[in-house]
Design a protein around this motif. Structure first.
Motif, mmCIF file in Angstrom:
data_model
loop_
_atom_site.group_PDB
_atom_site.id
_atom_site.type_symbol
_atom_site.label_atom_id
_atom_site.label_comp_id
_atom_site.label_asym_id
_atom_site.label_seq_id
_atom_site.Cartn_x
_atom_site.Cartn_y
_atom_site.Cartn_z
ATOM 1 N N PRO A 20 33.878 40.968 38.272
ATOM 2 C CA PRO A 20 34.010 42.319 37.726
ATOM 3 C C PRO A 20 33.887 42.381 36.219
ATOM 4 N N GLU A 21 33.995 41.223 35.555
ATOM 5 C CA GLU A 21 33.846 41.216 34.100
ATOM 6 C C GLU A 21 32.445 41.631 33.665
ATOM 7 N N ASP A 26 36.521 50.475 35.243
ATOM 8 C CA ASP A 26 36.745 51.519 36.249
ATOM 9 C C ASP A 26 35.911 51.309 37.513
ATOM 10 N N VAL A 27 34.905 50.425 37.457
ATOM 11 C CA VAL A 27 34.091 50.133 38.640
ATOM 12 C C VAL A 27 34.920 49.400 39.699
ATOM 13 N N ARG A 28 35.978 48.729 39.268
ATOM 14 C CA ARG A 28 36.760 47.915 40.207
ATOM 15 C C ARG A 28 37.375 48.741 41.328
ATOM 16 N N VAL A 43 38.072 37.248 48.116
ATOM 17 C CA VAL A 43 36.999 37.136 47.126
ATOM 18 C C VAL A 43 37.306 35.982 46.179
ATOM 19 N N SER A 44 36.252 35.385 45.631
ATOM 20 C CA SER A 44 36.382 34.303 44.650
ATOM 21 C C SER A 44 36.252 34.904 43.259
ATOM 22 N N VAL A 45 37.210 34.630 42.386
ATOM 23 C CA VAL A 45 37.225 35.254 41.056
ATOM 24 C C VAL A 45 37.471 34.209 39.976
ATOM 25 N N GLY A 46 36.962 34.520 38.775
ATOM 26 C CA GLY A 46 37.275 33.738 37.585
ATOM 27 C C GLY A 46 36.507 32.451 37.403
ATOM 28 N N LEU A 68 43.276 42.713 37.738
ATOM 29 C CA LEU A 68 42.362 42.486 38.860
ATOM 30 C C LEU A 68 43.117 41.937 40.074
ATOM 31 N N LEU A 69 43.939 40.905 39.874
ATOM 32 C CA LEU A 69 44.670 40.314 40.994
ATOM 33 C C LEU A 69 45.661 41.303 41.592
#
Length: 673
Positions: A20-21, A26-28, A43-46, A68-69
């Motif tokens: 999302p970065e 606001d798209v999140r 989902v896989s993040v970071g 986000l989390l």
């Protein structure tokens, strides 16, 4: 014991890499709404976020990841949280330019891609440990956290570095491995070409030389590079285990891609809590679903037969091959569920939302540039429902019929220079034998040459040039105890140091095969050889022939022309209660099927001729029951025989006798009883 299942995930995993970065914050909210519509569970993040988490040295910005989390947790979506150590920030390389890897020709790579890391560099190791510690301390107890994802695709695109830091590390590794320089000289055969060393300090990595260098040195450097990457993974894993107990730790493998042959996944599989894999179709004209099945079987085998997780694949086309076709309607679901059939605990993708910028903006995603009014999105939503319906298979294991021996060290050795024929491709033989077994509807486990093989009625050795004495003894004991063995040419030739086994070829396999090979006789480009056999059966080989001398083995097929005319081409050796087959030329699909048909008869494996070609049938079994997966890769409706009644999980219909599997579809039957 560490946990091996993503925490809080009650069904199968469904989702993908979420970055999302790349988008306004606001798209999140739109993303998580659509994730819930699609049935996303994790989902896989970071994974590539180091520069955002630590924008300047010692300055940390976790607020965006906190939010986000929290958002994911509020919407019932689990997080596979990455340590971003595959992509250190620009400021890190500005401070430590020596952390960039050096190629064998002395060229130092530049910042601006990914995976540009010297894994021996102490500054990199310290910085990776620091950012991992910061993440573990902050998020160990976050309710969204299900899984730790260390680094990303180790070995891609760089595994080995040839800088001075690596040279010093290599010398230390050699000292630990050999103890004395005399032992190293013996193992490497340094008497050849005057390469003898007086002390370890004289040894460098196998950098660019005027002609071929020492093959044993090059082989050991491959081992060193692999072990050095693994040291860094273990260092991060141990930090996470200490600070976040109860959360499993993984890193994503790429088991069956020849582009990622620098990693010994047998060794890596013992270090992760959960084996995960990335798989992408190689669209080179071959049957892509066969390579998919091979990748899934190999990944499950690396996991020791335990359930594993498909952590990345594509919804449609990728962007890094010369030509990147879209997947056909229904192919995404078929690919995904074929992985599940072979042991995956879900289907994850790269990535959730398709990027607008960067190198992978044309790589397909779950939410494509075309948005929700698109075929890909509709198929993603449909697949999410299917994955949810298959929750009962969680924890069950895929049932295999036969074993194929596989050893990354042998691939490394085979790939070194100056071999008898550049047309011989060991990986091609592995693919060909696997495809022949696949076409006989046999589910394959892969196995290390030294592991216990007693559970398998048939074991195939496609082309294992490097084989230890222990492996040779293991195969002899397997056959003596009643097993059936099939071995392809140029196997068992050298030991672990790439030294030819003393005596005639095939070295470690002479006893079990009951023969010797006086000489290799590779064919010229375009040449073919005819071999004749039982009942006048005639087959064709190419690339390779040998002068085989039976020492107890019987001749089954004989060379009919060429230098080796009159010599055995395919032999069978009865040993103890079993038999060992040897084929000394490269057979095509027809020849391999004929050979494996006879070997399968020896192994008492009944033919499965009633199953249509390209309709794969695989079973998973466990405490929750037995599940039959039928995957129809053809454009024609198919019928699959059932040996019990059951309930089809994707449609809810009862099934008995013969299961109807529509063209391009998948059916999963939970068998009664």
């Amino acid at each position: 014991m560490p946990e091996t299942t993503p925490k809080g995930l009650t069904g199968l995993a469904f989702g993908g890499d979420y970055n999302p970065e790349q988008w306004p914050e606001d798209v999140r909210h739109e993303d998580v709404r659509l994730m819930r519509e699609a049935g996303v569970t994790m989902v896989s993040v970071g994974i590539f976020s180091w520069a955002l988490l630590e924008p300047t040295p010692g300055t940390y910005e976790f607020g965006w990841l906190d939010r986000l989390l929290d958002l994911l947790h509020d919407n019932g979506i689990r997080a596979d949280l990455g340590t971003p150590t595959v992509a250190p920030p620009a400021w890190f390389y500005r401070e430590h330019p020596d952390a960039l890897p050096v190629a064998a020709d002395g060229t130092r790579y530049a910042f601006g891609s990914r995976g540009a890391i010297c894994h021996s560099n102490t500054h990199y190791r310290a910085a990776a440990a620091n950012i991992t510690t910061r993440l573990a301390t902050r998020y160990a107890d976050h309710p969204a956290l299900a899984l730790w994802h260390v680094h990303n695709e180790y070995g891609v695109p760089v595994s080995a570095c040839y800088c001075e830091s690596c040279a010093a590390h290599f010398r230390r590794w050699l000292t630990r491995t050999y103890g004395t320089v005399e032992a190293l000289n013996e193992a490497w055969g340094t008497a050849f070409w005057g390469q003898r060393y007086a002390d370890f300090g004289q040894i460098d990595p196998p950098r660019l030389t005027p002609t071929v260098g020492n093959p044993a040195q090059a082989l050991d450097h491959r081992r060193f590079a692999d072990e050095t990457m693994r040291e860094n993974f273990v260092a991060e894993r141990d930090i996470l285990h200490r600070l976040a107990p109860g959360i499993p730790v993984t890193t994503n493998f790429m088991t069956a891609l020849s582009q990622c042959d620098s990693v010994d996944y047998w060794a890596w599989g013992r270090e992760v809590d959960l084996v995960t894999n990335d798989h992408y179709l190689i669209t080179d004209g071959r049957r892509t679903h066969v390579n998919l099945a091979m990748a899934a079987d190999l990944t499950r085998s690396v996991a020791g037969g335990a359930p594993w997780l498909l952590l990345e694949h594509s919804t449609s086309g990728v962007n890094w091959q010369p030509r990147n076709p879209a997947k056909a309607p229904g192919q995404m679901a078929r690919n995904s569920l074929a992985h599940v059939a072979r042991g995956s605990e879900g289907a994850m993708f790269f990535q959730w939302r398709q990027s607008r910028r960067g190198a992978e903006k044309f790589h397909s995603s779950m939410l494509p540039h075309a948005g929700t009014d698109s075929r890909v999105w509709r198929e993603v939503v449909e697949l999410g429902a299917s994955v949810e319906a298959l929750a009962p298979v969680k924890g069950t294991r895929t049932v295999a019929d036969v074993a194929v021996l596989w050893d990354w060290h042998s691939w490394w050795a085979q790939g070194l220079q100056w071999r008898p024929s550049e047309d011989h491709d060991a990986r091609e033989r592995a693919d060909a034998f696997y495809e022949a077994l696949y076409d006989r509807h046999l589910t394959v486990d892969f196995a290390h040459p030294e592991t216990d093989l007693s559970a398998y009625p048939l074991v195939v050795v496609p082309a294992l040039y490097l084989m230890t004495e222990a492996a040779g003894n293991n195969l002899r004991e397997y056959v003596e105890s009643g097993g059936t063995l099939v071995v392809s040419y140029f196997s068992g030739i050298v030991d672990e140091h790439d030294a030819v086994h003393a005596g005639p070829y095939p070295g470690a396999l002479r006893d079990v095969l009951g023969l010797t090979v006086e000489e290799f006789s590779p064919l010229l480009a375009g040449e073919r050889t005819r071999i004749t056999g039982p009942d006048g059966c005639e087959l064709t080989g190419d690339v390779w022939t040998e002068f085989v001398v039976p020492r107890g083995a019987e001749t089954v097929w004989t060379y009919a022309d060429g230098l080796t005319a009159g010599h055995p081409a395919v032999t069978r050796n009865r040993l103890g209660q079993g038999s060992a087959w040897y084929v000394s030329t490269r057979l095509g699909a027809q020849g391999l099927d004929a050979l494996l048909g006879r070997a399968a008869h020896d192994a008492r494996i009944a033919p499965r001729a009633e199953l249509p070609r390209d309709v794969e049938v695989v079973r998973r079994a466990g405490e929750s029951g037995t599940y039959l997966f039928a995957v129809n890769h053809t454009s024609t409706d198919a019928k699959v025989p059932l040996d019990a009644h059951g309930t089809e999980l994707l449609t809810g219909e009862r099934a008995a006798g013969r299961l109807a599997v529509p063209a391009g579809a998948v059916r999963v039957v939970r068998l009664d009883g």
